[in-house]
Scaffold this active site. Structure first.
Site, PDB file in Angstrom:
ATOM      1  N   CYS A  13       0.844  -1.195   0.000  1.00  0.00           N
ATOM      2  CA  CYS A  13       0.000   0.000   0.000  1.00  0.00           C
ATOM      3  C   CYS A  13       0.881   1.248   0.000  1.00  0.00           C
ATOM      4  CB  CYS A  13      -0.929   0.019   1.200  1.00  0.00           C
ATOM      5  SG  CYS A  13      -0.056   0.212   2.777  1.00  0.00           S
ATOM      6  N   CYS A  16       3.318   1.643   2.780  1.00  0.00           N
ATOM      7  CA  CYS A  16       4.560   0.872   2.625  1.00  0.00           C
ATOM      8  C   CYS A  16       5.588   1.678   1.843  1.00  0.00           C
ATOM      9  CB  CYS A  16       4.280  -0.443   1.883  1.00  0.00           C
ATOM     10  SG  CYS A  16       3.145  -1.554   2.714  1.00  0.00           S
ATOM     11  N   ASP A 440      10.808  25.192 -33.992  1.00  0.00           N
ATOM     12  CA  ASP A 440      11.932  25.417 -34.899  1.00  0.00           C
ATOM     13  C   ASP A 440      11.434  25.143 -36.316  1.00  0.00           C
ATOM     14  OD1 ASP A 440      14.726  25.571 -35.824  1.00  0.00           O
ATOM     15  OD2 ASP A 440      14.471  23.411 -36.125  1.00  0.00           O
ATOM     16  N   ASP A 639      14.880  19.940 -33.529  1.00  0.00           N
ATOM     17  CA  ASP A 639      15.525  18.685 -33.935  1.00  0.00           C
ATOM     18  C   ASP A 639      17.040  18.790 -34.061  1.00  0.00           C
ATOM     19  OD1 ASP A 639      15.530  20.304 -36.278  1.00  0.00           O
ATOM     20  OD2 ASP A 639      15.836  18.496 -37.473  1.00  0.00           O
ATOM     21  N   ASP A 643      19.331  23.505 -31.377  1.00  0.00           N
ATOM     22  CA  ASP A 643      18.098  23.644 -30.599  1.00  0.00           C
ATOM     23  C   ASP A 643      18.271  23.173 -29.159  1.00  0.00           C
ATOM     24  OD1 ASP A 643      16.591  24.588 -32.794  1.00  0.00           O
ATOM     25  OD2 ASP A 643      16.323  22.542 -33.522  1.00  0.00           O
TER      26      ASP A 643
END
Length: 751
Positions: A13, A16, A440, A639, A643
């Site tokens: 639970c 725990c 971009d 990409d 960037d």
């Protein structure tokens, strides 16, 4: 600082997991410790100079749980996965058997104990006189005792785990159930010995409460465990993608995939999985990459194409040169992304963690106080015991602990299924608040590679124009030349003669001789220097240049043939993706280093709200920070290597999967399909996941807020009912199953 992951056993639970976090965070040098109840994994960041793995394991074990360091290498983890899965299935099968035994015996116990006391004037169920409560009270009690003991044995883990945690000072859900059932059982045993002297004690037996509570809680835990296996499906499915063996192309020998090295040449037969990332050196085929990229259609592969380890070769033999193996492979990185996302907690989960950390001790206090209050009020011991047991059983914090991690697991798994890799639960949560997406241009909104956009022959001589262009550009290494050559080949113009006296003129174009004729290919300046009149096409060239395209003139022996315009074309899906972002209320910004005219043209084509042009690579991060300073929550989508700073600076960095490794490593989200439409899908996924978490937390808190006072007897003074421990157990189990079921429902969402 060192970050490691440990498998934690013995947790049932939220209390725990909170206990494990609490004891490990107290260790010197521990910066962060997060425990995922759903996966049973602890992610801990610590200073190696102050604490050792042995000390961490010892601390966890002292708290009453088990701990083992997870394998670091992906091959080891993949090898261990089937064994672990088999062990989990065996455990689930054993628990199912014990549950069936418990259910049958509990039903019999209910028949014996309650059959002669049906409410609403219903006739008593038939029972042999030898065990009748009215004539043979001791026998009646002993039969119940004999039926209850096997049920308690089947539920022994609640007692062993619960009392162990209690003795270690970390009471959990098992502790609540164990104390409640034990009190009912022990009290009933005592009453059994008193029946012979006091026959009326036959009405104070609670064997059915002790047994049925355990059965109902076990049923809830079984359904919960079975459903939880479904939430782990994303990583399990990914680990199964890598084939065990590969065929070496030079010898035909079959070797373990884990032994492959960069540079090895492998043969991939039709229908087989590609063993490692690589480049195709021979053969043609279609490859199914759906499990890795979310791309539903097969991708055609030929010489020079890149392939991903784990994808399926469909219909042709391929010779592949291995380029990445082990932890560097695409599959390993995807698994690492999903594991990290499922292991790191979302900020919203901290609310549940803080509550769960003190929940069990508080509940035990409430149960004790309620029992004492009712005892002082003059209630008999059976009533007091019923209140005490009901409060302990109904207050189980399982639903609270499962609310967030199950939704995070399902959400990240759903994202991986669609080719959207999310680095952490925190990112999955934060993404829902994004109100500005910065895009971009090159490689993100556009294809990233030049292509011919328009061919304008003079006086209709298109064939002559393309023949000359294909011949002279074939020997140039310029990217624009490659685009023109590719276009000419696609249209059937393959050079039959090769140029002579080739000369590359920097910044202007090139000059060559073709079949004895001088051919010029380049900008207006080059042709004017060669005495060629370009006025007939000057207007069209200016129009194309204003759109950000590069028009190139071609002339033979001083005669203008025409012009070919080359540009980085907009991706087919960019405009639709930006339109979907606007539907979600997102402001879109195009960020590029291109000139203003070209940027404005692309921005108008795709429909962005704002265009920021002529920005140097090192200035992109500054633009993102300025937008954030205006109070905006920014997602940067890019990409390229340039960037990376902006991806890191943004609230959420989103990298295109086909981009550079540096961009991907800097990003919080990776779009494996390199499709901009996955940006609005990621935004929707975040919103759906957060909604699911809030629903789970609401019902978990609501359940405990309403259930505990009723179990404590708050309604009794007003003529209301007193909750039975059996109904409390059923309600507790149902709450956990509902939370997990609601999370699984997220897995069927449409993005």
């Amino acid at each position: 600082m060192r970050e490691e992951r440990y498998d934690i056993s013995g947790m049932h639970c939220a209390a725990c997991s909170a206990s494990v976090e609490r004891v490990t965070r107290k260790l010197p040098g521990v910066e962060r410790s997060d425990v995922n109840l759903t996966t049973g994994v602890m992610t801990i960041c610590y200073d190696e100079m102050q604490v050792t793995p042995e000390q961490i394991v010892a601390k966890v074990e002292k708290a009453g749980f088990g701990a083992a360091l997870k394998p670091e290498r992906r091959e080891q983890a993949a090898a261990a996965a089937p064994a672990k899965e088999s062990s989990e299935e065996a455990e689930l099968k054993r628990r199912k058997t014990e549950l069936i035994v418990s259910a049958v015996l509990s039903a019999a116990l209910l028949y014996v104990s309650m059959g002669q006391m049906l409410p609403f004037g219903l006739p008593a169920l038939p029972l042999p006189d030898i065990v009748s409560m009215h004539t043979h009270g001791v026998n009646f009690a002993l039969v119940q005792l004999l039926l209850a003991v096997p049920v308690l044995y089947c539920g022994r883990r609640f007692f062993t785990g619960g009392f162990k945690a209690l003795f270690h000072g970390n009471p959990n859900m098992d502790s609540l159930v164990a104390i409640g059932s034990a009190c009912s059982f022990v009290y009933s045993v005592v009453m059994t010995f008193l029946i012979s002297d006091n026959p009326w004690q036959v009405h104070n037996l609670y064997y059915e409460s002790a047994a049925v509570v355990l059965t109902l809680v076990s049923l809830g835990k079984f359904l919960e465990s079975r459903n939880m296996q479904k939430t782990k499906g994303a990583i399990t499915a990914l680990m199964r993608l890598a084939p065990d063996t590969a065929i070496l192309a030079d010898t035909g020998r079959e070797v373990p995939t884990s032994s492959l090295q960069v540079g090895d040449m492998v043969l991939v037969k039709p229908g087989a999985r590609i063993p490692a990332d690589g480049a195709v050196t021979g053969g043609e085929s279609s490859v199914n990459e759906a499990m890795l990229t979310g791309e539903s259609l097969p991708v055609e592969k030929g010489t020079g194409s890149e392939v991903i380890g784990g994808s399926v070769n469909l219909n042709g033999a391929l010779y592949v040169k291995v380029t990445r193996t082990g932890e560097d492979s695409t599959l390993a990185r995807i698994i690492r992304f999903v594991e990290d996302a499922q292991g790191r907690k979302a900020p919203i989960s901290k609310v549940a963690d803080r509550v769960a950390g003190v929940f069990v001790p508080v509940v035990m206090s409430i149960a004790l106080i309620a029992a004492v209050v009712w005892a002082i009020a003059g209630q008999e011991l059976p009533f007091v015991l019923r209140v005490f047991t009901s409060v302990l059983v109904i207050a189980c914090p399982c639903a609270l602990g499962l609310a967030t991690p199950t939704a995070i697991m399902v959400g990240t798994g759903l994202g991986a299924k669609h080719g959207i890799l999310i680095r952490s639960g925190e990112i999955l949560e934060i993404t829902h608040s994004v109100d500005t997406v910065v895009l971009d241009k090159t490689g993100t909104v556009t294809e990233g590679t030049p292509a011919v956009t328009e061919v304008v022959p003079l006086s209709g001589a298109e064939a002559e124009l393309l023949e000359a262009a294909a011949a002279v550009e074939a020997v140039s290494a310029h990217p624009l030349a490659a685009a023109i050559t590719a276009y000419a080949r696609e249209n059937g113009f393959v050079p039959s003669v090769h140029p002579e006296d080739f000369e590359n003129l920097s910044g202007r174009g090139l000059r060559a001789r073709l079949d004895g004729a001088e051919v010029l290919a380049g900008n207006r300046r080059l042709l004017e220097e060669g005495g060629v009149d370009v006025s007939a096409l000057a207007e069209q060239a200016d129009r194309l240049a204003a759109q950000g395209q590069t028009p190139m003139y071609f002339a033979r022996d001083g005669r203008l043939l025409g012009l070919i315009s080359v540009a980085d074309p907009v991706k087919d899906t960019s405009a639709a993706a930006i339109a979907k972002m606007k539907e979600l209320g997102i402001r879109t910004v195009l960020l590029t280093g291109d000139n203003r005219a070209a940027a404005d043209h692309i921005g108008a084509l795709v429909g962005v709200d704002e265009v920021i042009a002529e920005v140097l690579p090192e200035e992109k991060a500054g633009v993102v920070e300025r937008l954030q300073a205006q109070g905006r929550t920014v997602m940067m989508v890019g990409d390229g290597i340039n960037d990376a700073p902006a991806l890191t600076a943004a609230t959420v960095g989103c990298a295109i999967g086909s981009g550079s490794d540096i961009a991907i490593e800097s990003a919080d989200i990776v779009l494996m399909r390199s499709d901009l439409q996955d940006v609005p899908r990621a935004l929707r996924l975040s919103r759906l996941t957060l909604r699911d978490i809030k629903e789970n937390l609401f019902w978990a808190f609501c359940y405990n807020t309403v259930g505990i006072p009723i179990a404590a007897g708050l309604l009794v003074p007003f003529g209301g009912p007193l909750l039975s421990p059996m109904f409390a157990g059923a309600a507790m189990s149902l709450s956990s199953v509902c939370v997990v079921g609601n999370a699984l429902r997220l897995g069927r969402a449409k993005l």
